[in-house]
Design a protein around this motif. Sequence first.
Motif, PDB file in Angstrom:
ATOM      1  N   GLU A  21       0.746  -1.188   0.109  1.00  0.00           N
ATOM      2  CA  GLU A  21       0.054   0.014   0.132  1.00  0.00           C
ATOM      3  C   GLU A  21       0.974   1.123   0.010  1.00  0.00           C
ATOM      4  O   GLU A  21       1.663   1.400   0.962  1.00  0.00           O
ATOM      5  CB  GLU A  21      -0.841  -0.033   1.242  1.00  0.00           C
ATOM      6  CG  GLU A  21      -1.891   0.851   1.011  1.00  0.00           C
ATOM      7  CD  GLU A  21      -3.229   0.682   2.181  1.00  0.00           C
ATOM      8  OE1 GLU A  21      -4.326   1.087   1.949  1.00  0.00           O
ATOM      9  OE2 GLU A  21      -2.588   0.016   3.218  1.00  0.00           O
ATOM     10  N   SER A  22       0.782   2.193  -0.905  1.00  0.00           N
ATOM     11  CA  SER A  22       1.745   3.234  -1.171  1.00  0.00           C
ATOM     12  C   SER A  22       1.769   4.168   0.133  1.00  0.00           C
ATOM     13  O   SER A  22       2.926   4.647   0.333  1.00  0.00           O
ATOM     14  CB  SER A  22       1.305   3.990  -2.280  1.00  0.00           C
ATOM     15  OG  SER A  22       1.166   3.231  -3.588  1.00  0.00           O
ATOM     16  N   ASN A  23       0.632   4.424   0.561  1.00  0.00           N
ATOM     17  CA  ASN A  23       0.741   5.306   2.025  1.00  0.00           C
ATOM     18  C   ASN A  23       1.567   4.870   2.832  1.00  0.00           C
ATOM     19  O   ASN A  23       2.440   5.675   3.588  1.00  0.00           O
ATOM     20  CB  ASN A  23      -0.860   5.647   2.508  1.00  0.00           C
ATOM     21  CG  ASN A  23      -1.537   6.347   1.639  1.00  0.00           C
ATOM     22  OD1 ASN A  23      -1.197   7.025   0.812  1.00  0.00           O
ATOM     23  ND2 ASN A  23      -2.879   6.279   1.971  1.00  0.00           N
ATOM     24  N   SER A  24       1.655   3.510   3.245  1.00  0.00           N
ATOM     25  CA  SER A  24       2.516   3.386   4.298  1.00  0.00           C
ATOM     26  C   SER A  24       3.799   3.312   3.903  1.00  0.00           C
ATOM     27  O   SER A  24       4.935   3.811   4.670  1.00  0.00           O
ATOM     28  CB  SER A  24       2.235   1.810   4.514  1.00  0.00           C
ATOM     29  OG  SER A  24       0.896   1.612   4.954  1.00  0.00           O
ATOM     30  N   TYR A  25       4.223   3.056   2.687  1.00  0.00           N
ATOM     31  CA  TYR A  25       5.701   3.044   2.051  1.00  0.00           C
ATOM     32  C   TYR A  25       6.061   4.475   1.766  1.00  0.00           C
ATOM     33  O   TYR A  25       7.356   4.694   1.919  1.00  0.00           O
ATOM     34  CB  TYR A  25       5.761   1.969   0.937  1.00  0.00           C
ATOM     35  CG  TYR A  25       6.158   0.523   1.716  1.00  0.00           C
ATOM     36  CD1 TYR A  25       7.471   0.001   1.762  1.00  0.00           C
ATOM     37  CD2 TYR A  25       5.152  -0.179   2.328  1.00  0.00           C
ATOM     38  CE1 TYR A  25       7.785  -1.148   2.388  1.00  0.00           C
ATOM     39  CE2 TYR A  25       5.378  -1.444   3.172  1.00  0.00           C
ATOM     40  CZ  TYR A  25       6.705  -1.884   3.046  1.00  0.00           C
ATOM     41  OH  TYR A  25       7.129  -2.958   3.762  1.00  0.00           O
TER      42      TYR A  25
ATOM     43  N   GLU B 211      -4.196   3.123  -3.697  1.00  0.00           N
ATOM     44  CA  GLU B 211      -2.801   2.940  -4.434  1.00  0.00           C
ATOM     45  C   GLU B 211      -1.969   1.980  -3.962  1.00  0.00           C
ATOM     46  O   GLU B 211      -1.683   1.920  -2.765  1.00  0.00           O
ATOM     47  CB  GLU B 211      -2.089   4.048  -4.577  1.00  0.00           C
ATOM     48  CG  GLU B 211      -1.024   4.321  -5.769  1.00  0.00           C
ATOM     49  CD  GLU B 211      -0.346   5.715  -5.875  1.00  0.00           C
ATOM     50  OE1 GLU B 211      -0.826   6.466  -6.688  1.00  0.00           O
ATOM     51  OE2 GLU B 211       0.621   5.956  -4.926  1.00  0.00           O
ATOM     52  N   PHE B 212      -1.369   0.989  -4.852  1.00  0.00           N
ATOM     53  CA  PHE B 212      -0.370  -0.010  -4.511  1.00  0.00           C
ATOM     54  C   PHE B 212       0.783   0.448  -5.308  1.00  0.00           C
ATOM     55  O   PHE B 212       0.745   0.772  -6.379  1.00  0.00           O
ATOM     56  CB  PHE B 212      -0.945  -1.405  -4.970  1.00  0.00           C
ATOM     57  CG  PHE B 212      -2.101  -1.615  -4.101  1.00  0.00           C
ATOM     58  CD1 PHE B 212      -2.130  -2.290  -2.912  1.00  0.00           C
ATOM     59  CD2 PHE B 212      -3.559  -1.421  -4.540  1.00  0.00           C
ATOM     60  CE1 PHE B 212      -3.077  -2.903  -2.144  1.00  0.00           C
ATOM     61  CE2 PHE B 212      -4.521  -1.874  -3.762  1.00  0.00           C
ATOM     62  CZ  PHE B 212      -4.433  -2.276  -2.721  1.00  0.00           C
ATOM     63  N   ALA B 213       2.137  -0.106  -4.691  1.00  0.00           N
ATOM     64  CA  ALA B 213       3.141   0.007  -5.558  1.00  0.00           C
ATOM     65  C   ALA B 213       4.211  -1.186  -5.244  1.00  0.00           C
ATOM     66  O   ALA B 213       3.950  -1.709  -4.222  1.00  0.00           O
ATOM     67  CB  ALA B 213       3.905   1.412  -5.138  1.00  0.00           C
ATOM     68  N   CYS B 214       5.378  -1.255  -6.339  1.00  0.00           N
ATOM     69  CA  CYS B 214       6.256  -2.292  -5.967  1.00  0.00           C
ATOM     70  C   CYS B 214       7.608  -1.324  -5.800  1.00  0.00           C
ATOM     71  O   CYS B 214       7.991  -0.546  -6.584  1.00  0.00           O
ATOM     72  CB  CYS B 214       6.450  -3.108  -7.264  1.00  0.00           C
ATOM     73  SG  CYS B 214       5.075  -4.009  -7.678  1.00  0.00           S
ATOM     74  N   TYR B 215       8.256  -1.666  -4.629  1.00  0.00           N
ATOM     75  CA  TYR B 215       9.434  -1.026  -4.397  1.00  0.00           C
ATOM     76  C   TYR B 215      10.677  -1.747  -4.310  1.00  0.00           C
ATOM     77  O   TYR B 215      10.571  -2.947  -4.096  1.00  0.00           O
ATOM     78  CB  TYR B 215       9.112  -0.271  -2.931  1.00  0.00           C
ATOM     79  CG  TYR B 215       8.117   0.712  -2.709  1.00  0.00           C
ATOM     80  CD1 TYR B 215       8.115   1.960  -3.184  1.00  0.00           C
ATOM     81  CD2 TYR B 215       6.780   0.233  -2.276  1.00  0.00           C
ATOM     82  CE1 TYR B 215       6.975   2.996  -3.047  1.00  0.00           C
ATOM     83  CE2 TYR B 215       5.772   1.202  -2.250  1.00  0.00           C
ATOM     84  CZ  TYR B 215       5.845   2.310  -2.480  1.00  0.00           C
ATOM     85  OH  TYR B 215       4.821   3.304  -2.621  1.00  0.00           O
ATOM     86  N   THR B 216      11.745  -0.904  -4.373  1.00  0.00           N
ATOM     87  CA  THR B 216      13.132  -1.631  -4.272  1.00  0.00           C
ATOM     88  C   THR B 216      14.207  -0.934  -3.234  1.00  0.00           C
ATOM     89  O   THR B 216      14.132   0.287  -3.852  1.00  0.00           O
ATOM     90  CB  THR B 216      13.737  -2.007  -5.503  1.00  0.00           C
ATOM     91  OG1 THR B 216      12.852  -2.903  -6.464  1.00  0.00           O
ATOM     92  CG2 THR B 216      15.089  -2.777  -5.468  1.00  0.00           C
ATOM     93  N   LEU B 217      14.332  -1.403  -2.386  1.00  0.00           N
ATOM     94  CA  LEU B 217      15.353  -0.753  -1.606  1.00  0.00           C
ATOM     95  C   LEU B 217      16.785  -1.123  -2.065  1.00  0.00           C
ATOM     96  O   LEU B 217      17.119  -2.423  -1.752  1.00  0.00           O
ATOM     97  CB  LEU B 217      15.156  -0.988  -0.093  1.00  0.00           C
ATOM     98  CG  LEU B 217      14.248  -0.044   0.520  1.00  0.00           C
ATOM     99  CD1 LEU B 217      12.772  -0.711   0.259  1.00  0.00           C
ATOM    100  CD2 LEU B 217      14.252  -0.200   2.146  1.00  0.00           C
ATOM    101  N   ARG B 218      17.255  -0.334  -2.703  1.00  0.00           N
ATOM    102  CA  ARG B 218      18.868  -0.771  -3.452  1.00  0.00           C
ATOM    103  C   ARG B 218      20.060   0.008  -2.940  1.00  0.00           C
ATOM    104  O   ARG B 218      19.906   0.600  -2.659  1.00  0.00           O
ATOM    105  CB  ARG B 218      18.609  -0.469  -4.880  1.00  0.00           C
ATOM    106  CG  ARG B 218      19.697  -0.875  -5.907  1.00  0.00           C
ATOM    107  CD  ARG B 218      19.290  -0.609  -7.232  1.00  0.00           C
ATOM    108  NE  ARG B 218      18.324  -1.709  -7.981  1.00  0.00           N
ATOM    109  CZ  ARG B 218      17.204  -1.016  -8.290  1.00  0.00           C
ATOM    110  NH1 ARG B 218      16.721  -0.023  -8.310  1.00  0.00           N
ATOM    111  NH2 ARG B 218      16.351  -1.910  -8.515  1.00  0.00           N
ATOM    112  N   ARG B 219      21.088  -1.073  -2.656  1.00  0.00           N
ATOM    113  CA  ARG B 219      22.099  -0.542  -2.028  1.00  0.00           C
ATOM    114  C   ARG B 219      22.925   0.228  -3.183  1.00  0.00           C
ATOM    115  O   ARG B 219      22.844   0.094  -4.263  1.00  0.00           O
ATOM    116  CB  ARG B 219      23.175  -1.865  -1.861  1.00  0.00           C
ATOM    117  CG  ARG B 219      24.436  -1.512  -1.067  1.00  0.00           C
ATOM    118  CD  ARG B 219      25.039  -2.694  -0.632  1.00  0.00           C
ATOM    119  NE  ARG B 219      24.519  -3.514   0.246  1.00  0.00           N
ATOM    120  CZ  ARG B 219      24.281  -3.329   1.567  1.00  0.00           C
ATOM    121  NH1 ARG B 219      25.118  -2.271   2.111  1.00  0.00           N
ATOM    122  NH2 ARG B 219      23.593  -4.112   2.422  1.00  0.00           N
TER     123      ARG B 219
END
Length: 403
Positions: free
Chosen positions: A169-173, A374-382
């Motif tokens: 869920e976009s709001n949380s992230y 709203e939904f989203a796909c996230y990457t936390l990238r080094r």
Amino acid sequence: MLNPTIKVIPLKEYPLEQLEQEWIALFERSAGCFFLSWNWIGSWLSILPNFDNVYVVRAVSTVVNKPSMNNDALNDYTLDDYALDDLLGFGIFCETHVRRHGFVTSKQWHLHRTGNDKLDQIWIEYNDFLLSSGDAISSHQIRTAMWQSLLTSNSRSQNVDEYIVNVAESNSYNALKQSLFNQNHAHSFTFELDSKQLGFKTALTDSKIQDYPNKFSKSSFKQINKTRLELSKLGDLEIEYITNHDAAFECLNFAKTWHIDKWASSQTPSGFCNDAFIRFHKKLCEQNNNDQKVVCIVARLNNQVIGVNYIFIDATTAYFYLSCLKPQNNSRIKLGLLLHQESVKYAQFQNLNYYDFLAGQSRYKQQLSDITTEFACYTLRRKKASFVIESTLSKVKAYLVRN
């Protein structure tokens, strides 16, 4: 604010019965989303080929008789040094190793997914850590603390290059990004938005829900009435709500051919062509209980099944997951709309607050709902040189394509 202790434990070292007990106990103190229930998570774990490179991330508020606070010592104390009420957060990551473009290598951790398309076709939504929603510490604070530990201090996760969270869920992230990066907790990582899409749901407590969906879409309401009329000319229409686990899976198994045919020519064929998908849903049906369950809303004509809505139920919400509809020669018959009307009726009868169509921007979802999510796909990238080069080359390629 409490200071959570965050620990990463290989799933092979975590007794599954204990994890189940603890997960269920924490779920009862959480916001209670079906996709983070043990029904879903336990069913998902049951289809994994093994537990190699699978890790449990756990947050607790206190630890009794814990050793010195260095990371190595924290990885040695037993699982039992806390009470169930101390649990604050859980998440499960699967590790993969990938190579892109021939020169980019990455160690990836996927939250509640595997990185394998066949195993991930079950498609979790509202993806997140399972978090306590108590008064002493907010779910946002726990989420932030867990990610901060993974990105900066936990010894088991120090070599991870990319953390991937799909359909969150976009709001949380968005709030997580602000907390982590504004405070410089994750200076060695970037927070990348890979994709996003809207979702839609309907509030069931509003007066507009009477004669649903007339006050949302008069044309859809008329189409449903026409559907009932046309079907009545062909025989007796009956609606059945199936909650028995064996009967629910048998119903899906019977109707799956229609779903397979519908998606046969698409880029993403029906999950019913995928053995892992079928095994997952068989297990999910078996785990039905009074509070979190799957339900089949079934339309029968002359005692023959002609359509099925497959929905999930938790304490507040009915989630529409998929439908299997028998093709009709009469274009006036809109089985999908009829089944959504009946599914909303069932959700109302169960005193639920929402009927959630989940992610996707299909026209019917927009017409039949009054709340946009709203939904989203996230990457936390080094931050690595190879990732910077990859990103630069991708931008150059995109520029050349546009011009």
